[in-house]
Design an enzyme around this catalytic site. Structure first.
Site, PDB file in Angstrom:
ATOM      1  N   GLU A  20      -6.065  -4.985  10.257  1.00  0.00           N
ATOM      2  CA  GLU A  20      -5.085  -3.930  10.494  1.00  0.00           C
ATOM      3  C   GLU A  20      -5.434  -3.201  11.787  1.00  0.00           C
ATOM      4  O   GLU A  20      -6.214  -2.232  11.773  1.00  0.00           O
ATOM      5  CB  GLU A  20      -5.096  -2.923   9.337  1.00  0.00           C
TER       6      GLU A  20
ATOM      7  N   SER B   2       2.705  -2.282  10.451  1.00  0.00           N
ATOM      8  CA  SER B   2       4.144  -2.332  10.724  1.00  0.00           C
ATOM      9  C   SER B   2       4.754  -3.703  10.459  1.00  0.00           C
ATOM     10  O   SER B   2       5.600  -4.181  11.223  1.00  0.00           O
ATOM     11  CB  SER B   2       4.440  -1.864  12.161  1.00  0.00           C
TER      12      SER B   2
ATOM     13  N   GLU C 259      -7.147   4.840   7.473  1.00  0.00           N
ATOM     14  CA  GLU C 259      -6.918   6.264   7.187  1.00  0.00           C
ATOM     15  C   GLU C 259      -8.117   6.864   6.464  1.00  0.00           C
ATOM     16  O   GLU C 259      -8.431   8.038   6.651  1.00  0.00           O
ATOM     17  CB  GLU C 259      -5.611   6.426   6.381  1.00  0.00           C
TER      18      GLU C 259
ATOM     19  N   LYS D  15       0.159   4.240  -0.306  1.00  0.00           N
ATOM     20  CA  LYS D  15      -0.485   5.458   0.218  1.00  0.00           C
ATOM     21  C   LYS D  15      -0.199   6.628  -0.723  1.00  0.00           C
ATOM     22  O   LYS D  15      -0.073   6.425  -1.928  1.00  0.00           O
ATOM     23  CB  LYS D  15      -0.017   5.739   1.651  1.00  0.00           C
TER      24      LYS D  15
ATOM     25  N   GLY E  99       1.537   2.104  10.649  1.00  0.00           N
ATOM     26  CA  GLY E  99       2.468   3.226  10.528  1.00  0.00           C
ATOM     27  C   GLY E  99       3.125   3.640  11.836  1.00  0.00           C
ATOM     28  O   GLY E  99       3.750   4.694  11.918  1.00  0.00           O
TER      29      GLY E  99
ATOM     30  N   ASN F 133       0.879  -1.178   0.000  1.00  0.00           N
ATOM     31  CA  ASN F 133       0.000   0.000   0.000  1.00  0.00           C
ATOM     32  C   ASN F 133       0.911   1.221   0.000  1.00  0.00           C
ATOM     33  O   ASN F 133       1.473   1.575   1.031  1.00  0.00           O
ATOM     34  CB  ASN F 133      -0.901  -0.012   1.247  1.00  0.00           C
TER      35      ASN F 133
ATOM     36  N   HIS G 228      -9.665   1.345   4.378  1.00  0.00           N
ATOM     37  CA  HIS G 228      -8.424   1.506   5.147  1.00  0.00           C
ATOM     38  C   HIS G 228      -8.703   2.446   6.319  1.00  0.00           C
ATOM     39  O   HIS G 228      -9.500   3.376   6.212  1.00  0.00           O
ATOM     40  CB  HIS G 228      -7.327   2.082   4.235  1.00  0.00           C
TER      41      HIS G 228
HETATM   42  C1  PEP Z   1      -1.043   0.113   5.773  1.00  0.00           C
HETATM   43  O1  PEP Z   1      -0.958   1.238   5.323  1.00  0.00           O
HETATM   44  O2  PEP Z   1      -1.983  -0.598   5.428  1.00  0.00           O
HETATM   45  C2  PEP Z   1      -0.001  -0.356   6.691  1.00  0.00           C
HETATM   46  C3  PEP Z   1      -0.117  -1.536   7.235  1.00  0.00           C
HETATM   47  O3  PEP Z   1       1.039   0.504   6.926  1.00  0.00           O
HETATM   48  P1  PEP Z   1       2.419   0.137   7.712  1.00  0.00           P
HETATM   49  O4  PEP Z   1       2.904  -1.156   7.151  1.00  0.00           O
HETATM   50  O5  PEP Z   1       3.326   1.280   7.382  1.00  0.00           O
HETATM   51  O6  PEP Z   1       2.076   0.038   9.146  1.00  0.00           O
END
Ligand code: PEP
Length: 249
Positions: free
Chosen positions: A166, A211, A96, A11, A172, A9, A94
């Site tokens: 998630e 992460s 976000e 972003k 993040g 992803n 997501h």
């Molecule tokens: C994501 O954006 O879906 C995500 C898991 O980000 P990160 O791996 O940076 O935590």
């Protein structure tokens, strides 16, 4: 046997030049990945990335889709448009988007329906915030988010989903869920899906996201119900993304 899936992803990152370098790197090591690879890129770069990825076996995806089919919806991108550019996947719901754009569970379900109708595979993100986890509300949140999908979609449609667990507190932040925590939630998600369709319970891939890094990927991916990863930060470096996709025994 569910084939592992590793989805980057990106972003709101990238540029014409940077995308070319990153995808060249991913292409170069893709043969050694222990599963399927996909990258979900910003919509404006779909044409570029589709061209670079042609014949690579790496799937293309988007990061959002409209809940409408066509018409006067300024700024929106429809599922048919994504399909036109060769997308196979689209991330929906997501955290976000739920947080900054107020996306509701119902809207997420509508978007999933539109994506499926256009032949795309939705990657539905679910997960609790830190406050919700601390208040022991993880199950309620997951239950609510998944049930909204199940109440709109037909059993055959549910079978066509990918789900990504998630935990918002891990996205993040550099703090990943332990493999045990993730496995426990994945099992609960699978049981909910199975209530709608036994086949979906067996077939749907449930990815972990939050992460995920080369250092923690193997432990997470060893869990029986973790079918791959949705990877943010680490997908912006070809070596890290590939190292995660190779971290399967
Ligand atoms: C994501 O954006 O879906 C995500 C898991 O980000 P990160 O791996 O940076 O935590």
């Amino acid at each position: 046997m569910r084939r592992k899936l590793f989805v980057g992803n990106w972003k709101m990152n990238g540029s014409l030049v940077a995308n070319g370098v990153l995808l060249k790197g991913v292409r170069a090591g893709a043969q050694e990945a222990r599963g399927e690879l996909a990258v979900c890129v910003p919509a404006c770069y779909l044409a570029q990335c589709s061209q670079i990825l042609s014949m690579s076996g790496i799937a293309l995806g988007a990061q959002d889709v409209s809940s409408h089919t066509v018409g006067a919806y300024t700024g929106e991108v429809s599922a048919r448009m994504l399909q036109d550019f060769g997308c196979r996947y689209v991330i929906i719901g997501h955290s976000e988007r739920r947080e900054y754009h107020g996306e509701t569970d119902e809207e997420v379900a509508q978007k999933a329906q539109r994506a499926l109708a256009a032949g795309l595979t939705p990657i539905i993100c679910v997960g609790e915030t830190l406050a919700e986890r601390e208040a022991s509300l993880t199950w309620d949140v997951i239950n609510r988010q998944i049930k909204a999908l199940l109440s709109l979609l037909e059993p055959a449609e549910v079978e066509g989903l990918v789900v990504a667990y998630e935990p918002v507190w891990a996205v993040g932040t550099g703090k990943n869920a332990t493999p045990e925590i993730a496995q426990e939630v994945h099992v609960a998600i699978r049981a909910l899906l199975a209530q709608k369709s036994a086949e979906a319970g067996k077939r749907v891939r449930i990815l972990y996201g939050g992460s995920m890094r080369p250092e923690n990927a193997l432990d997470l991916l060893q869990m029986p119900d973790i079918d791959g990863g949705l990877i943010g930060g680490a997908s912006l470096k070809a070596d890290d993304f590939l190292a995660i996709a190779k971290a399967v025994l």
